[in-house]
Design an enzyme around this catalytic site. Structure first.
Site, mmCIF file in Angstrom:
data_model
loop_
_atom_site.group_PDB
_atom_site.id
_atom_site.type_symbol
_atom_site.label_atom_id
_atom_site.label_comp_id
_atom_site.label_asym_id
_atom_site.label_seq_id
_atom_site.Cartn_x
_atom_site.Cartn_y
_atom_site.Cartn_z
ATOM 1 N N GLY A 1 0.813 -1.220 0.000
ATOM 2 C CA GLY A 1 0.000 0.000 0.000
ATOM 3 C C GLY A 1 0.842 1.265 0.000
ATOM 4 O O GLY A 1 0.347 2.348 0.286
ATOM 5 N N ALA A 2 2.138 1.135 -0.303
ATOM 6 C CA ALA A 2 3.047 2.279 -0.232
ATOM 7 C C ALA A 2 3.382 2.816 -1.622
ATOM 8 O O ALA A 2 4.252 3.664 -1.777
ATOM 9 C CB ALA A 2 4.332 1.883 0.505
ATOM 10 N N ASP B 1 4.798 -1.448 -13.806
ATOM 11 C CA ASP B 1 5.254 -2.087 -12.564
ATOM 12 C C ASP B 1 5.748 -3.511 -12.822
ATOM 13 O O ASP B 1 6.775 -3.941 -12.287
ATOM 14 C CB ASP B 1 4.120 -2.122 -11.532
HETATM 15 C C1 GLA Z 1 0.322 2.255 -10.877
HETATM 16 C C2 GLA Z 1 0.048 1.343 -12.057
HETATM 17 C C3 GLA Z 1 1.042 1.610 -13.189
HETATM 18 C C4 GLA Z 1 1.112 3.094 -13.521
HETATM 19 C C5 GLA Z 1 1.278 3.928 -12.255
HETATM 20 C C6 GLA Z 1 1.201 5.408 -12.548
HETATM 21 O O1 GLA Z 1 1.550 1.957 -10.291
HETATM 22 O O2 GLA Z 1 0.132 -0.007 -11.663
HETATM 23 O O3 GLA Z 1 0.705 0.846 -14.312
HETATM 24 O O4 GLA Z 1 -0.002 3.486 -14.253
HETATM 25 O O5 GLA Z 1 0.297 3.617 -11.290
HETATM 26 O O6 GLA Z 1 2.291 5.807 -13.300
#
Ligand code: GLA
Length: 381
Positions: free
Chosen positions: A121-122, A171
């Site tokens: 959640g960070a 991510d």
């Molecule tokens: C979250 C999503 C990513 C990206 C970011 C914002 O981390 O999982 O895909 O959209 O927000 O940059």
């Protein structure tokens, strides 16, 4: 494999594991809310990882246990996996089994034991780390031969379609593909990637991560609404994605849009530009020049995209006032973490300043650590 990992696994699953894999969380240097607009991102992997100890099962059952969980095993039948059936943390790894099977890969059952030090959640992508660790383990256990980007796409598919969060690919690509000592410059349309050397320490800097402890949650609809807003704006402008709007056409495009969409478009277009500028400076060895770009990125997320909150705004403001070269929220927003680029000699002063600003504002104490660009998903033993 460490004896302890094997002992812990055996205590829960009643047999010896075949291996241990790890996948990291990430911070994004710059390029926020650009990935679902086919744009550019520049994340680094953290030293913090989700580790998974695992073995195959021959009975098409999946047994999931987390050292950070409630002490129970989640047991699922592979052929019973459909979106919506698992709602706890176990949906992330279960979703990876599902996504692999959906894509036609011959994956069977497995026992998995997770142990994570990625803060949850960070805004540090603990979910992507969980997915990518699972994907890396299954890739080896079942000899699937998938590449890191392929695993990342399957992990994203799991999160989009099984967990139900419409995230972009940043991510999972960061968690699967990053390498030690580099940032990952990724074109999220073509998936072309470049590992950009980032030796902050040698240049006399540190990247401070400040976890505001305000839990962010992408599943609550706000993220999906932003994504839908960007897609709607692209459609109104006759573009495949906002990535296709050249900066030179921005002013004219903004005049054609209602204010709520114009704000989103301005952020995405200027943010892609900030990624390009950051890369130019990194290639030229001008790390100090990144500071103002980070801070400008934060202003854009705060004023145009509107995903910051009082705590992230205060952390940025206090860090910069105390001498950070620049700072910004990182990740999806609505809480989560801030990164600050700080000269090594000023790290303590900047952390102290943020800590006391939070105290004066009546906010819970933040947690700070220094981020070192680390490796992506890998087998440990
Ligand atoms: C979250 C999503 C990513 C990206 C970011 C914002 O981390 O999982 O895909 O959209 O927000 O940059």
């Amino acid at each position: 494999m460490t004896d302890q990992a094997a002992i812990d696994f055996e205590a829960v699953h009643g047999a010896r594991p075949s291996g241990v894999w790890a996948a990291p969380g990430r911070v994004n240097l710059i390029g926020e809310h650009t990935d679902y607009n086919d744009g550019f991102v520049l994340p680094i992997a953290l030293p913090h990882t989700v580790k998974v100890t695992a073995r195959r099962r021959e009975d098409a059952r999946v047994r999931l246990y987390s050292a950070q969980g409630d002490g129970t095993i989640t047991e699922l039948a592979l052929d019973g996996l459909t979106p919506g059936v698992v709602t706890s943390w176990a949906a992330y790894p279960a979703g990876v089994f599902w996504a692999l099977a959906e894509a036609g890969h011959a994956v069977g059952g497995a026992d998995l034991f997770f142990d994570s030090d990625v803060p949850t959640g960070a805004g540090l992508s603990s979910s992507a780390a969980l997915e990518c660790a699972t994907a890396a383990a299954l890739n080896d256990l079942y000899g699937l031969g998938l590449s890191a980007p392929e695993l990342a796409l399957l992990a994203q598919r799991a999160e989009n379609a099984f967990v139900g969060v419409p995230c972009g690919v940043m991510d999972q690509m960061a968690s699967a593909c990053c390498t030690d000592g580099t940032a990952l410059f990724l074109d999220t349309r073509t998936l072309e990637q470049r590992h950009v050397p980032l030796d902050l320490e040698a240049a006399g800097f540190r990247l401070l991560v400040i976890d505001t402890r305000i839990k962010h949650d992408l599943g609550d609809g706000a993220y999906a609404a932003l994504r839908a807003g960007c897609e709607h704006a692209a459609e109104l402008l006759g573009l495949d994605a906002l990535r296709d709007l050249p900066p030179a056409d921005l002013t004219a495009a903004l005049e054609r849009l209602p204010d709520d969409l114009a704000r989103l478009v301005r952020h995405v277009v200027t943010e892609n530009r900030r990624v390009a500028e950051t890369i130019e400076h990194l290639d030229g060895g001008r790390i100090a020049e990144l500071g103002p770009i980070l801070t400008a990125g934060h202003a854009s997320l705060r004023d145009d995209f509107r995903v910051s909150c009082d705590e992230t705004d205060l952390a940025v403001e206090a860090a910069v006032a105390a001498g950070a070269l620049g700072a910004r929220m990182t990740g999806g927003g609505f809480g989560g973490s801030v990164i600050a680029l700080v000269a090594t000699a000023d790290v303590e002063a900047v952390s102290d300043a943020v800590w006391s600003a939070f105290g004066s504002a009546g906010f819970a104490a933040p947690v700070a650590f220094t981020a070192v660009p680390s490796a992506g998903a890998r087998r440990l033993a």
